[in-house]
Design a protein around this motif. Sequence first.
Motif, short mmCIF file in Angstrom:
data_model
loop_
_atom_site.label_atom_id
_atom_site.label_comp_id
_atom_site.label_asym_id
_atom_site.label_seq_id
_atom_site.Cartn_x
_atom_site.Cartn_y
_atom_site.Cartn_z
N ASP A 258 27.98 -8.23 1.62
CA ASP A 258 28.31 -7.37 2.96
C ASP A 258 26.86 -7.68 3.84
N LEU A 259 27.17 -7.91 5.11
CA LEU A 259 25.88 -8.13 5.78
C LEU A 259 25.94 -7.12 7.12
N LEU A 260 24.88 -6.84 7.37
CA LEU A 260 24.51 -5.98 8.69
C LEU A 260 24.27 -7.17 9.54
N THR A 261 24.57 -7.32 10.94
CA THR A 261 24.46 -8.13 11.80
C THR A 261 24.17 -7.55 13.18
N THR A 262 23.45 -8.37 14.10
CA THR A 262 23.09 -7.87 15.45
C THR A 262 22.63 -9.14 16.16
N GLU A 263 22.76 -9.09 17.65
CA GLU A 263 22.08 -10.15 18.18
C GLU A 263 20.71 -9.95 18.77
N ILE A 264 19.95 -10.74 18.71
CA ILE A 264 18.56 -10.42 19.22
C ILE A 264 18.56 -11.83 20.45
N THR A 265 17.88 -11.16 21.72
CA THR A 265 17.87 -12.26 22.73
C THR A 265 16.29 -12.52 22.77
N SER A 266 15.80 -13.73 22.68
CA SER A 266 14.45 -13.88 22.91
C SER A 266 14.19 -14.29 24.29
N TYR A 267 13.63 -13.57 25.10
CA TYR A 267 13.05 -14.11 26.34
C TYR A 267 12.10 -15.17 26.45
N THR A 268 11.06 -15.25 25.59
CA THR A 268 10.19 -16.21 25.22
C THR A 268 11.12 -17.68 25.10
N LYS A 269 11.79 -17.53 24.13
CA LYS A 269 12.44 -18.70 23.57
C LYS A 269 13.66 -18.98 24.47
N GLN A 270 14.33 -17.82 25.30
CA GLN A 270 15.39 -18.20 26.18
C GLN A 270 16.74 -18.54 25.13
N GLU A 271 16.65 -17.70 24.16
CA GLU A 271 17.98 -18.08 23.23
C GLU A 271 18.39 -16.60 22.68
N THR A 272 19.61 -16.57 22.06
CA THR A 272 19.99 -15.39 21.66
C THR A 272 20.51 -15.69 20.04
N LYS A 273 20.25 -14.87 19.17
CA LYS A 273 20.33 -15.54 17.67
C LYS A 273 20.76 -14.27 17.04
N GLU A 274 21.91 -14.61 16.27
CA GLU A 274 22.28 -13.52 15.27
C GLU A 274 21.22 -13.36 14.19
N VAL A 275 21.21 -12.12 13.74
CA VAL A 275 20.25 -11.92 12.81
C VAL A 275 20.83 -11.09 11.71
N TYR A 276 20.41 -11.10 10.31
CA TYR A 276 21.46 -10.74 9.19
C TYR A 276 20.31 -9.73 8.37
N LEU A 277 21.05 -8.80 7.66
CA LEU A 277 20.58 -8.06 6.68
C LEU A 277 21.22 -7.52 5.51
N SER A 278 21.39 -7.88 4.52
CA SER A 278 22.34 -7.33 3.42
C SER A 278 22.43 -5.95 3.32
N LYS A 279 23.69 -5.32 3.56
CA LYS A 279 23.77 -4.07 3.24
C LYS A 279 23.54 -3.35 1.92
N ILE B 254 0.92 -1.28 -0.11
CA ILE B 254 0.05 -0.24 0.09
C ILE B 254 0.98 1.13 0.02
N LEU B 255 1.83 1.15 0.65
CA LEU B 255 2.84 2.49 0.69
C LEU B 255 3.75 2.34 -0.75
N ASP B 256 3.75 1.34 -1.46
CA ASP B 256 4.60 1.30 -2.63
C ASP B 256 5.83 1.27 -2.48
N VAL B 257 6.39 0.81 -1.66
CA VAL B 257 7.85 0.61 -1.40
C VAL B 257 8.46 -1.00 -0.94
N PRO B 258 9.53 -1.12 -1.40
CA PRO B 258 10.23 -2.61 -1.12
C PRO B 258 10.02 -2.96 0.30
N VAL B 259 10.04 -4.24 0.52
CA VAL B 259 9.96 -5.08 1.95
C VAL B 259 11.22 -5.74 2.00
N ILE B 260 12.01 -5.54 3.25
CA ILE B 260 13.08 -6.43 3.53
C ILE B 260 12.99 -7.06 4.84
#
Length: 194
Positions: free
Chosen positions: A90-111, A71-77
């Motif tokens: 080349d990647l942007l990365t960060t760690e996300i901790t899930s309290y619900t799942k009790q785990e920390t995961k690295e997540v990625y997005l292409s630069k 509806i906004l007519d823009v790309p979704v990543i």
Amino acid sequence: MELLKQRIQEQGKVLDGHVLKVDRFLNHQIDPNLMKEMGQAFADKFKEAGITKVVTIESSGIAPAVMAGLILDVPVIFARKKQSLTLKEDLLTTEITSYTKQETKEVYLSKKFLSKEDRVLIIDDFLAKGEAALGLCRLVEQSGAKVAGIGIVIEKAFQNGRKKLDEKGYHVYSLARIASLENNAVTFVDEAAC
Ligand code: G4P
Ligand code: NA
Ligand code: NA
């Protein structure tokens, strides 16, 4: 959003007084018409914000994010939780901790999909302790882009995620805000009272 609140009351199941199961329309089976209404609500709210990209995280954020992007007519990543074979650039990365799942995961997005000219609308299905949303903000900001808003389908207002995002100055808009899941009943925040 009244339609969403109705569906939560009709089809949501509360587990252990603090988790809302919505696999009949959001987290497993998806109701495309409801997603379209959600996308419209996000688009209406952020239509003056100059959004150039929508960013979400796999998997359950993708459906509402795509509808908002349409509806906004823009790309979704979508940020990925697993490194894919083809994701070698080349990647942007960060760690996300899930309290619900009790785990920390690295997540990625292409630069290559974000630049400092971008104004990003972040979308996710749930806001609980805010770790996913804050992680997405970190990824977006690493690229130099600006987080212009955060759209949430279901906010658990009795957890501290909203407060953390507000304190950092982000503009947060939630389609349904849950005040309590106590006694296995869903009570919404009385929007008129706040
Ligand atoms: P936070 O990001 O706000 O800190 O929340 P948390 O770590 O607790 O959330 C981890 C996962 O659990 C996220 O999904 C989030 O959307 C989901 N979640 C949190 N509270 C609820 C809830 O009450 N009901 C449901 N159905 N989900 C909840 P995810 O791991 O990213 O999974 P996916 O479904 O997006 O693949
Ligand atoms: Na989820
Ligand atoms: Na999610």
